[in-house]
Design a protein around this motif. Structure first.
Motif, short mmCIF file in Angstrom:
data_model
loop_
_atom_site.label_atom_id
_atom_site.label_comp_id
_atom_site.label_asym_id
_atom_site.label_seq_id
_atom_site.Cartn_x
_atom_site.Cartn_y
_atom_site.Cartn_z
N ASN A 111 0.94 -1.32 0.10
CA ASN A 111 0.07 0.00 -0.10
C ASN A 111 0.99 1.15 0.08
OD1 ASN A 111 0.67 0.61 2.59
ND2 ASN A 111 -0.91 -0.37 3.54
N ASP A 112 0.21 2.34 -0.04
CA ASP A 112 1.16 3.55 -0.13
C ASP A 112 1.22 4.20 1.32
OD1 ASP A 112 1.23 3.44 -2.61
OD2 ASP A 112 -0.75 4.31 -3.24
N SER A 113 1.36 3.55 2.49
CA SER A 113 1.56 4.04 3.78
C SER A 113 2.67 4.78 3.73
CB SER A 113 1.34 3.03 4.64
OG SER A 113 0.23 2.45 4.89
N SER A 114 2.76 6.02 4.46
CA SER A 114 4.00 6.66 4.83
C SER A 114 4.65 6.19 6.06
CB SER A 114 3.79 8.04 5.05
OG SER A 114 3.12 8.37 6.30
N ILE A 115 5.75 6.24 6.03
CA ILE A 115 6.66 5.73 7.18
C ILE A 115 5.99 6.30 8.54
CG2 ILE A 115 8.25 7.56 7.56
CD1 ILE A 115 8.97 3.92 8.11
N GLN A 116 5.45 7.55 8.43
CA GLN A 116 4.66 8.06 9.88
C GLN A 116 3.53 7.09 10.12
OE1 GLN A 116 5.43 10.41 11.90
NE2 GLN A 116 3.85 10.13 13.24
N GLU A 117 2.54 6.76 9.16
CA GLU A 117 1.48 6.15 9.24
C GLU A 117 1.77 4.68 9.61
OE1 GLU A 117 -1.24 7.91 5.78
OE2 GLU A 117 0.08 6.51 5.09
#
Length: 101
Positions: free
Chosen positions: A77-83
């Motif tokens: 998926n396109d999760s950011s590292i923060q997410e």
């Protein structure tokens, strides 16, 4: 009907108390260390002594393990590292809650 609502309220309250206890447990050190070198161990306060001897928190340790699992096998998926980091702490909180269940 009032009896059912009262029972539900009591269950919710019990769950909240258990969750709060689990979060408090998560503040405990994951790897407490004893300091036998009394020449360098010279804390000014009790809180400073706890900080020097505590190591990382159990919550941080659980989150690190969750993050390690994610990075070893990330979901597509396109999760950011923060997410992903926020997800890891949600996983840690769930693990802490399960420990006190």
């Amino acid at each position: 009907m009032d009896y059912m609502a009262s029972q539900m309220d009591r269950q919710i309250e019990d769950s909240q108390v258990a969750y709060a206890a689990a979060m408090e447990d998560g503040r405990q050190p994951a790897f407490p260390v004893a300091d036998y070198d009394h020449q360098t161990f010279n804390p000014a306060t009790v809180d400073e002594a706890k900080r020097q001897l505590s190591g990382m928190s159990l919550r941080d340790y659980f989150a690190a393990k969750a993050m390690q699992g994610w990075t070893a096998n990330p979901l597509p998926n396109d999760s950011s590292i923060q997410e992903v980091a926020e997800w890891a702490y949600r996983q840690a909180d769930a693990m802490l809650a399960a420990r006190s269940a």
